[in-house]
Design an enzyme around this catalytic site. Structure first.
Site, short mmCIF file in Angstrom:
data_model
loop_
_atom_site.label_atom_id
_atom_site.label_comp_id
_atom_site.label_asym_id
_atom_site.label_seq_id
_atom_site.Cartn_x
_atom_site.Cartn_y
_atom_site.Cartn_z
N GLU A 1 10.60 0.98 9.93
CA GLU A 1 11.64 1.94 9.72
C GLU A 1 10.85 3.21 9.93
OE1 GLU A 1 13.34 5.01 8.63
OE2 GLU A 1 13.16 4.52 6.41
N CYS B 1 13.26 10.97 7.14
CA CYS B 1 13.28 10.45 8.29
C CYS B 1 14.71 10.75 9.05
CB CYS B 1 12.83 8.89 8.56
SG CYS B 1 13.52 8.05 7.24
N LYS C 1 0.69 -1.31 -0.03
CA LYS C 1 -0.02 -0.08 -0.04
C LYS C 1 1.05 1.05 0.12
CE LYS C 1 -1.91 2.72 3.27
NZ LYS C 1 -1.62 3.93 2.60
N GLU D 1 9.74 15.02 16.01
CA GLU D 1 10.19 15.16 14.64
C GLU D 1 9.13 15.92 13.86
OE1 GLU D 1 9.55 11.58 12.33
OE2 GLU D 1 11.45 11.94 11.21
#
Lengths: 490, 292
Positions: free
Chosen positions: A268, A302, A194, A399
């Site tokens: 991840e 990331c 997906k 983040e």
């Protein structure tokens, strides 16, 4: 004699003529169905959603929304392909299919790059020179492993897992799909993937490439949709492996959902990387690395170097160079070849970034943004620095996933190591110094999965990528990326 | 009826197709002794002329990224696939059945792909970070040796050539190859494949001629780093091992059924590499907080 200071105006005299990449050669359908069992299948709900160009908010195509029934259909197709074809093929023949995919991607590279920039907002310079070539190379690299797996795991019998459910993010749409599919196929698994709901187009183009390559039906299935579709994949009981790239929050939900099942998982997740400049570093090179570290891909990375640590003795100098360099950054049309920073991926993400900029100001940090113009239409954000920030500030801890850098200073090696490691994340870090022995000290002390020394944001199919701590587990890329898709216990 | 045009078989040196400087020839025959083609009878000077471009190509070829070499090896396979009919026909001329010829061509193409895959992977499998007991970062990695002389297998015209060349060049070596004396037809056709495959001139040089005449020149040449001898002639083995002392050439002797899977493995790559170990100090300051 008094020293005369020459001040260069970096934001003047940089008017470049527009250099837009042509879109005339790309082929997009108005509507994309689900890619299941080698065919385009309508979603059982009949529902479609729009994917838009974040640079001008125009609709690019309608995308099918997969529900539980569709996901089940895709898993059944993947299982059938695994049982009847893919698990029976020799590694050599498997590899040759994957090589074909790599070669067709190389042939169609420019079309993929343009679509990537249209759908995701990233600068064409990056999608053309980084995303797409890396994605094709990833297939090329893993193709070669298909008949060599036993060499990677001495004294183990290598076995494929079965059906892999994979969920990819919107920051590097095609590249992340390549990171997922290539090793999975090389190791003998079939796939239900997906792609992210804001950037599904290149994954669907890849489905067309799989067809062109003659890949057996059902080996790769692409189901589109948002989080709910992803949840159907995670919870499906005939899936043997879940691979997810995305936020730490969702990663934790996935880990909880698969608890007690036999699904193998790799995650991840997020990061808040420290990029560390020592006084003995080549400063111009370091500043260039900081710019690349945080503004690459609009900061939607990331492993972005979102926390900058500068040794006190060179702080003033670095700040001046950094601000000057930022003045020359071009924010704007992602399809323009001169653009450095493209569009923010979605309205939602733009709001998140704005929220954090507000928080940063409220927390008392000082902010700097260059004087550059940004387009009125579309989702854009100026590159932003925060300095005089505290270790406890939310903009240094959380983040942001945007072009926002938090800058702190340090005096000693011990101090910067403890500051850099003081985060729940551990994906990556950067070190800038001319002294080799210091680099190796830092690489052994920093708790991060990737440490870049005198460089930043470098990726290669042969180099494993993945994090420590709450940045997830498992590695993608290189020989180390294989074990995520193999059963080595028997 | 149209008269077929015959090909002049030349040598392949430095990316070009010269005739032998000696002007000599020998005649290749099929299994019934029927003449099938005239081949260049390569000389000592042809060999020495081949080592020069091989040496000068070594720097560029070994400095390419492993990934790039991998793509070029894959490209050779693509080109070979496109000319498969020619090779099947040459192999049948030299005595193979149609089925055997097809199998040999298929295996050759797949073997090139096999080594294309190893080119950017063997280092990860065979290199090491060494846990030395001092504060040093210490690692060992393989590097290509230089120029390798290859005495290709006698019994197969194509698979022997492919199986001996591919592992040698995969790591960045360059080579001078003496093709099968009795089955030489594919050698120059394969050179044409290489020549149209992005393989830089000089990386592979192919000669035809007599082993008996050329072996001593291969092994005594001071600018050749290693020899791969594919065969089992005891006299040649001894001669190679004895004469290797000129410059301490590495001598590798391999005798496989070249069509079998045994004839392809990454050790054929590492056989033609040297291991280089690097030491680098690690500064011992500041460990605060590293336990987290």
């Amino acid at each position: 004699m008094a020293k005369k200071e020459v001040k260069i105006e970096y934001n003047k005299g940089w008017d470049l003529a527009p250099a837009p990449e042509s879109t005339s050669h790309i082929k997009l359908k108005k509507k994309y169905d689900l890619f299941i069992g080698g065919k385009w299948v309508k979603p059982s709900s009949g529902k479609y959603f729009d994917t838009i160009n974040p640079a001008n908010e125009e609709v690019l195509a309608k995308i099918a929304e997969a529900d539980a029934k569709d996901v089940d259909k895709a898993v059944k197709a993947a299982r059938k392909a695994y049982d009847t074809v893919w698990s029976k093929l020799s590694g050599k023949e498997r590899g040759k299919y994957i090589y074909r995919i790599a070669r067709i991607m190389q042939e169609q590279a420019r079309e993929l790059a343009v679509i990537e920039s249209l759908d995701g907002g990233k600068a064409i310079r990056e999608s053309r020179d980084i995303d797409v070539p890396l994605a094709a190379n990833h297939f090329f690299y893993y193709a070669g492993w298909a008949d060599k797996l036993e060499f990677a795991f001495p004294n183990r019998e290598v076995k494929s897992l079965g059906v892999a459910g994979q969920i990819t993010p919107w920051n590097f749409p095609l590249l992340m799909v390549a990171w997922k599919i290539a090793p999975a196929l090389a190791c003998g698994n079939t796939v239900v993937l997906k792609p992210a709901e804001t950037t599904p187009l290149t994954a669907l183009k890849l489905a067309e490439i799989c067809q062109q390559a003659g890949l057996p039906d059902g080996v790769v299935n692409i189901v589109t949709g948002a989080g709910a579709t992803g949840a159907e994949i995670v919870n499906h009981n005939d899936i043997d492996k879940i691979a997810f790239t995305g936020s730490t929050g969702v990663g934790k939900i996935i880990q909880k959902a698969v608890a007690g099942t036999n699904k193998k998982v790799t995650l991840e997740l997020g990061g808040k990387a420290a990029n560390i400049i020592f006084e003995d570093a080549p400063l111009d090179q370091a500043v260039e690395g900081v710019i690349n570290g945080i503004f690459f891909n609009q900061g939607h990375v990331c492993c972005a170097g979102s926390r900058l640590f500068v040794q006190e003795s060179v702080y003033e100098k670095v700040m001046r160079k950094l601000k000057d360099r930022m003045e020359s950054l071009i924010v704007g049309d992602p399809l323009d070849k001169n653009t450095d920073i493209g569009a923010i991926n979605s309205k939602e993400q733009l709001n998140t970034i704005k929220k954090y900029i507000k928080i940063g100001k409220e927390e008392g940090a000082e902010m700097y943004q260059p004087k550059c113009a940004i387009p009125k239409k579309g989702y854009f954000c100026k590159p932003t620095l925060f300095y005089n920030v505290a270790q406890s500030n939310r903009i240094t801890q959380e983040e942001i996933f945007g072009p926002v850098l938090a800058i702190q200073t340090f005096r000693t090696v011990s101090e910067v190591i403890s500051k850099a490691n003081n985060t729940p994340y551990g994906l990556s870090a950067g070190v800038w110094t001319d002294k080799g022995s210091k680099i190796f000290n830092m690489t052994s002390q920093l708790r991060a999965g990737i440490v870049w020394a005198n460089t930043y944001n470098k990726f290669d199919p042969a180099s494993p990528f993945g994090g420590y701590k709450e940045s997830g587990f498992g590695r993608e890329g290189g020989m180390h990326g294989l074990s995520a898709y193999l059963n080595l216990d028997s | 009826m149209r008269l077929e045009v015959l090909k002049t078989n030349k040598l392949y040196i430095g990316g070009k197709f010269p005739r032998t400087e000696s002007g000599r020839f020998y005649t290749a025959v099929d299994k019934n002794g029927k003449e099938i083609a005239n081949m260049c009878l390569g000389s000592r000077k042809d060999f020495r002329n081949s080592v020069v471009p091989a040496r000068s190509a070594f720097g560029g070829w070994s400095a390419k990224t492993a990934f790039n070499r991998s793509q070029i090896l894959y490209r050779i396979a693509e080109m070979l696939e496109g000319r498969r009919d020619q090779f099947v026909s040459e192999l049948t001329k030299m005595g193979s059945t149609k089925a055997a010829a097809e199998k040999e061509v298929n295996t050759s193409i797949d073997r090139l792909i096999y080594y294309a895959g190893w080119s950017d992977k063997y280092l990860q499998v065979f290199s090491a970070v060494n846990p030395v007991s001092s504060s040093h970062f210490n690692f060992s990695a393989q590097e290509a040796m230089g120029v390798v002389g290859i005495l290709a297998p006698e019994e197969n015209g194509l698979i022997g050539l492919v199986s001996s060349i591919a592992p040698v060049i995969a790591s960045g070596n360059t080579c001078v190859v003496l093709a099968s004396e009795t089955k030489p037809l594919c050698a120059i056709s394969f050179a044409e494949v290489l020549n149209s495959s992005d393989v830089p001139g000089g990386v592979v040089n192919i000669l035809t001629g007599k082993k008996e005449e050329l072996v001593s020149h291969f092994v005594t040449h001071m600018d050749v780093n290693a020899i791969l001898y594919c065969g089992k002639d005891e006299k040649i083995k001894k001669q190679l091992q004895e004469d290797s002392i000129t410059n301490l050439k590495r001598i590798l002797i391999k005798d496989f059924d070249w069509l079998s899977d045994k004839a392809e493995n990454p050790y054929l790559i590492t056989d033609f590499t040297e291991v280089k170990t690097t030491w680098h100090p690690i500064e011992q300051v500041g460990g605060a907080g590293s336990g987290y």
